[in-house]
Design an enzyme around this catalytic site. Structure first.
Site, PDB file in Angstrom:
ATOM      1  N   GLU A 169     -11.542   0.972   8.181  1.00 34.02           N
ATOM      2  CA  GLU A 169     -10.584   0.405   9.132  1.00 34.02           C
ATOM      3  C   GLU A 169     -10.597  -1.117   9.035  1.00 34.02           C
ATOM      4  OE1 GLU A 169     -10.593   2.029  13.169  1.00 34.02           O
ATOM      5  OE2 GLU A 169     -10.893  -0.012  13.909  1.00 34.02           O
ATOM      6  N   ARG A 207      -3.870   2.645  13.892  1.00 32.97           N
ATOM      7  CA  ARG A 207      -4.310   1.354  13.336  1.00 32.97           C
ATOM      8  C   ARG A 207      -3.290   0.818  12.323  1.00 32.97           C
ATOM      9  NH1 ARG A 207      -6.321   2.406  17.191  1.00 32.97           N
ATOM     10  NH2 ARG A 207      -8.500   2.774  17.682  1.00 32.97           N
ATOM     11  N   SER A 215     -15.633  -1.663  14.636  1.00 32.64           N
ATOM     12  CA  SER A 215     -15.628  -0.316  14.058  1.00 32.64           C
ATOM     13  C   SER A 215     -15.221  -0.395  12.589  1.00 32.64           C
ATOM     14  CB  SER A 215     -14.650   0.568  14.832  1.00 32.64           C
ATOM     15  OG  SER A 215     -14.601   1.864  14.280  1.00 32.64           O
TER      16      SER A 215
END
Length: 299
Positions: free
Chosen positions: A291, A171, A221
């Site tokens: 995230e 990420r 998420s």
């Protein structure tokens, strides 16, 4: 009052004091001072160079899928790429502008019997955001297929970055640190069988629909996957499914998601994230790391 809208930036779609909750997947977020929708790179460059010359902050919001905009909104210019969304195919290479819908781009690949993009068939958001975050799912990620990306520098100029210089990680990409903005990307795919590609995309879409709470607004998420664990499992084991603050709750379907079920605010999201981090660490000793990006000012 805002003469520059009729002079320096005339002809560009710019909305004043526009509520960002109208555009975010979470349905939260305060106003942007100026929300711009450039139709092409020329208009984009005009906005950025004007803002730089005037000392006004600017940022690109992308498709606002894996992001929380605080209730106080964002000062200066916010730029959305909704109109920068063309996609072209040249042999085994797909080039997509940053505002192109990622899921639709995977369908373009399928239509041309190109394989390698199936993993992203259920990831919401834009191509630019996917490159920025090195989006991934089901064992695949953008780093595996990106050939190069064109980026807008802080000065409003355009340059190309090859995959090897993107410093991709989990990420993570080089543009997160540089402040540059992805404006288009080239993906190198492989020839495949249309039927097999279609079947794989259908399988992954079915898995996503089974597991993810698509019926409610969410930011996707929320947490990065901790080494050796799954965030959703840790949250569930801490008894937090359905745990709610204000109008936002931990999804009862998948604990890795937080959903806006009753007119929640960005502050509800932030408070719930902080509370989940604290409770999971107390239960398992593992500290979760968000995230999702949280931006803007508190109200």
């Amino acid at each position: 009052m805002f003469d520059f809208l009729e002079n320096e930036l005339k002809g560009i779609d710019i909305r004043v004091n526009e509520p960002l909750k109208k555009y975010t997947y979470t349905e939260v977020g305060g106003p942007a001072d100026f929300l711009a929708f450039p139709r092409n790179r020329y208009e984009l460059s005009r906005v950025v160079k004007y803002a730089n010359h005037q000392g006004i902050d600017w940022m690109v919001l992308g498709n606002a899928s894996n992001i929380i905009v605080r209730d106080g909104g964002i000062r200066g210019f916010v730029i959305m790429f909704d109109k920068l969304n063309t996609t072209t195919v040249d042999g085994y290479i797909i080039e997509a502008e940053a505002g192109a819908n990622l899921i639709e781009t995977t369908r373009v690949a399928k239509f041309h019997s190109l394989t390698g993009f199936e993993f992203a068939c259920g990831i919401p958001g834009s191509v630019g955001g996917a490159v920025f975050m090195n989006a991934g799912a089901y064992g695949g990620e953008i780093a595996h297929i990106l050939l190069s990306a064109q980026v807008l520098t802080k000065n409003g100029d355009v340059r190309t970055i090859d995959n090897r210089d993107m410093r991709f990680g989990y990420r993570r990409s080089a543009v997160q640190a540089s402040g540059e903005v992805v404006i288009s990307a080239k993906f190198a795919l492989k020839p495949g069988d249309y039927t097999l590609i279609s079947q794989e995309m259908a399988r992954l879409t079915h898995l996503r629909e089974l597991k993810q709470p698509l019926e409610h607004p969410s930011c996707g998420s929320v947490f990065k996957r901790p080494l050796g664990y799954f965030a959703g499992q840790l949250i569930s084991e801490a008894g937090l499914k359905g745990h709610r603050i204000g109008g936002v709750e931990v999804s009862r379907k998948h604990a890795g998601f937080m959903v806006n079920v009753a007119g929640g605010t960005a502050q509800d999201y932030e408070d719930l994230i902080a509370d989940v981090i604290e409770k999971v660490e107390a239960h398992s000793g593992v500290r979760l790391e968000p995230e999702v990006r949280i931006i803007g000012e508190k109200k």
